[in-house]
Design an enzyme around this catalytic site. Structure first.
Site, short mmCIF file in Angstrom:
data_model
loop_
_atom_site.label_atom_id
_atom_site.label_comp_id
_atom_site.label_asym_id
_atom_site.label_seq_id
_atom_site.Cartn_x
_atom_site.Cartn_y
_atom_site.Cartn_z
N THR A 90 0.86 -1.18 0.00
CA THR A 90 0.00 0.00 0.00
C THR A 90 0.90 1.23 0.00
O THR A 90 1.58 1.50 0.99
CB THR A 90 -0.91 0.01 1.23
OG1 THR A 90 -1.76 -1.13 1.20
CG2 THR A 90 -1.77 1.28 1.25
N LYS A 126 -7.41 1.22 -2.67
CA LYS A 126 -6.96 0.86 -1.32
C LYS A 126 -6.86 2.09 -0.42
O LYS A 126 -7.25 2.05 0.76
CB LYS A 126 -5.60 0.16 -1.40
CG LYS A 126 -5.00 -0.23 -0.05
CD LYS A 126 -5.89 -1.22 0.69
CE LYS A 126 -5.42 -1.48 2.12
NZ LYS A 126 -4.12 -2.14 2.20
N LYS A 150 0.45 6.11 8.50
CA LYS A 150 1.03 6.18 7.15
C LYS A 150 -0.07 6.10 6.10
O LYS A 150 -0.11 6.90 5.15
CB LYS A 150 2.03 5.05 6.96
CG LYS A 150 2.75 5.05 5.61
CD LYS A 150 2.10 4.19 4.54
CE LYS A 150 2.22 2.71 4.85
NZ LYS A 150 1.71 1.88 3.71
#
Length: 322
Positions: free
Chosen positions: A96, A171, A246
């Protein structure tokens, strides 16, 4: 059966490769962590001494790494994938990462004659172990179709998302919604408790009512209600607060690049930053509930939405994924 090269054997890559071995594939793995290599080896993964050794003779290469900088480092350079794999090898990145990094690898792979897809996953460590992940795959349609065949042993859902970087876009947006849901679930759980509701009774109501969400059903941040909750194990990580910070930071960066206001998302990012500032970055992200019930005192949230970037570790050539 295929020869699979796998770069990044951490909390997600490790169990994912175990499912590939179970399906009959030969898996050659590389990770900077000796412990990760040893754990993967116990499940039948052949340890490689370098990226070059892992990709030699591979039909497909998977990468599963924490950040865009890590992905760039394993694809680019003399020791990287593009310099050492055969151009017939299909390249699949399931990390990701930020849209810019994903686009950079798409562009570099195409320029070098490779087929590459971005294929991040949803489902967490439990889904990686069970082989029930959802894969979101962006790239050229033929490459996406071929990637789907390799992905099948690890997945319950394989969803083509469109062209290059659309897997990452899906995502990022999905995780934004997840973490907002987690924050709202934490607030609802604490308020219900303080209003005198039994924790199980409230969960039973919310899980079949309009308050339902994946976060409520899977990560409910109160011990003794949901078996998969990290709250049952002192918030030992299933998905760390640092990684949550993050990921929501990726959404905020993408939002800024598209002039999209994320007022709720930015506030939730500040909550994760407060966890990190309080020394709890390695704990499960569902420990966000401690900021609601007062069990963790961290002071005011000074860092802004860019704080996620400032807390990223210096990338190595193949750091373990989380």
């Amino acid at each position: 059966m295929a020869v699979v090269a796998w770069i990044g054997l951490g909390n997600m890559g490790g169990p994912m490769t175990a499912n590939m071995v179970k399906a009959g594939h030969t898996v050659k793995g590389f990770d900077l962590s000796p412990n990760a290599l040893a754990a993967a080896g116990a499940h039948g993964v052949e340890a490689a001494a370098s990226i070059a050794a892992a990709v030699q003779g591979a039909d497909v290469v998977f990468t599963m790494l924490p950040k865009g900088d890590h992905v760039r480092s394993v694809y680019f350079g003399e020791a990287g994938i593009l310099a050492n794999a055969a151009t017939a090898t299909l390249l699949i990145d399931s990390s990701t990462i930020d849209i810019d990094s994903a686009q950079a690898v798409h562009d570099a792979a195409a320029a070098a004659g490779f087929r590459f897809v971005d294929a991040p996953v949803s489902g967490g460590m439990s889904g990686a172990t069970a082989g029930t992940l959802t894969f979101m795959i962006g790239g050229e349609s033929g490459a996406v179709a071929d990637a789907s065949g390799f992905i099948e042993p690890m997945s319950a859902n394989i969803i083509p998302t469109g062209g290059a970087t659309t897997g990452q876009a899906a995502k990022i947006c999905n995780n934004l919604m997840l973490f907002i849901n987690l924050a709202s679930t934490s607030e609802g759980a604490v308020l219900a408790d303080r209003l005198g509701l039994d924790k199980q009774v409230f969960w039973d109501i919310a899980s079949v009512s309009s308050g339902d969400s994946w976060a409520l059903r899977t990560w409910y941040p109160v011990a003794g209600v949901v078996p998969t909750s990290a709250a049952n194990n002192d918030f030992a990580p299933t998905f760390t607060a640092e990684l949550a910070n993050k990921d929501i930071g990726l959404a905020i960066a993408a939002a800024r690049s598209t002039d999209t206001p994320l007022e709720i998302g930015e506030h939730v990012q500040q909550l994760f930053q407060r966890l990190i500032d309080g020394g709890q970055g390695a704990k499960d992200c569902s420990m966000i509930v401690s900021l609601v019930d007062g069990s963790l005192q961290t002071g005011e949230a000074a860092p802004g939405p860019n704080a996620a970037a400032s807390n990223q570790a210096t990338p190595g050539p193949a750091a373990s994924n989380a």
